[in-house]
Scaffold this active site. Structure first.
Site, mmCIF file in Angstrom:
data_model
loop_
_atom_site.group_PDB
_atom_site.id
_atom_site.type_symbol
_atom_site.label_atom_id
_atom_site.label_comp_id
_atom_site.label_asym_id
_atom_site.label_seq_id
_atom_site.Cartn_x
_atom_site.Cartn_y
_atom_site.Cartn_z
ATOM 1 C CE LYS A 1 -2.900 2.442 4.750
ATOM 2 N NZ LYS A 1 -2.758 1.584 3.551
ATOM 3 C CB SER B 1 -0.948 0.012 1.205
ATOM 4 O OG SER B 1 -0.236 0.226 2.404
#
Length: 258
Positions: free
Chosen positions: A114, A53
């Site tokens: 993230k 990701s």
């Protein structure tokens, strides 16, 4: 008359010496473990990247070092997430563009990673795959077509992106019309952040509700800021296969995280 042998003072001395050595070894080992635990809680902690990701900056198999000093400490900083206190001790605000490790709000036993896009008070929206913060598009640089690092059969656009505070990094775009390419406007509440993965079409992040992705991230869930890749293993390396331990991605050793 039978002489009864008396205990040898040499033997007693030897036994007591061994006992002292064992106590000293145990004390040294305990002190070493205590120092290691303190450093892990207070200063830094290693993590392994399990997914794609955050490509291309971080890839599966990266073993990264995370600074605990960056944002202060909360219960998320401690192993097992114990309910010691609320909020953050000596807390500092994350900045746009920071790559952060955090405990997933819906399941604090999981740690995710993230990039911070929106700060408290910001308005964040994605339109046509482009990110807007407070009505202004994040600046992008020309794209180049390339192969996904972890899935070479997948073609992606590598697009440079720059935050308003000057942080520059590269993102992956899987093409138009992907889920998450168009969103409503998110208003980031006080004490929370809007985070996204750099692999924009392969990341469940703040664009999705907490039940599916991250949702808006509470500041107290932050573990720390990702600083650099210490080492990186290829996909066929395994802890249980010693002959694969040196199957490394050598170009990723000591790589700073931008």
């Amino acid at each position: 008359m039978t002489d009864t042998p008396s205990p040898s003072p040499v033997s007693d001395h030897g036994a007591s010496s061994i006992g002292r050595e064992l106590i000293e070894i145990a004390r040294t080992t305990g002190l070493g473990l205590a120092i290691a635990l303190a450093l892990r809680i207070v200063v830094f902690q290693p993590f392994t990247i399990p997914s794609s990701s955050m490509e291309p900056g971080l890839v599966t198999g990266d073993y990264i070092v995370v600074s605990k000093l960056a944002y202060g400490w909360s219960r998320a900083s401690f192993p097992l997430n114990p309910p010691l206190f609320k909020g953050r001790f000596l807390g500092r605000t994350a900045q746009r563009g920071d790559v952060v490790v955090f405990r997933l709000p819906r399941d604090p036993d999981q740690t995710w990673i993230k990039r911070v896009i929106g700060l408290p008070g910001d308005r964040v929206q994605v339109r046509g795959g482009q990110v807007f913060v407070n009505g202004r598009a994040l600046r992008r640089t020309p794209a180049s077509l390339m192969r996904d690092h972890d899935a070479p059969a997948r073609q992606v656009l590598a697009i440079g992106e720059r935050t308003p505070n000057g942080r520059a990094y590269v993102t992956y775009d899987g093409g138009p019309g992907q889920a998450g390419d168009d969103t409503h406007v998110y208003v980031v509440p006080a004490g929370q952040y809007f985070v996204m993965g750099d692999n924009r079409d392969n990341s469940l992040d703040s664009r999705w509700p907490r039940e599916a992705g991250v949702g808006l991230l509470p500041a107290e869930n932050l573990v720390g800021r990702a600083k650099f890749v210490l080492v990186s293993w290829r996909s066929n390396a395994s802890l249980f296969k010693p002959w694969t331990w040196l199957n490394l991605q050598w170009d990723r050793l000591f790589k700073p995280i931008r």
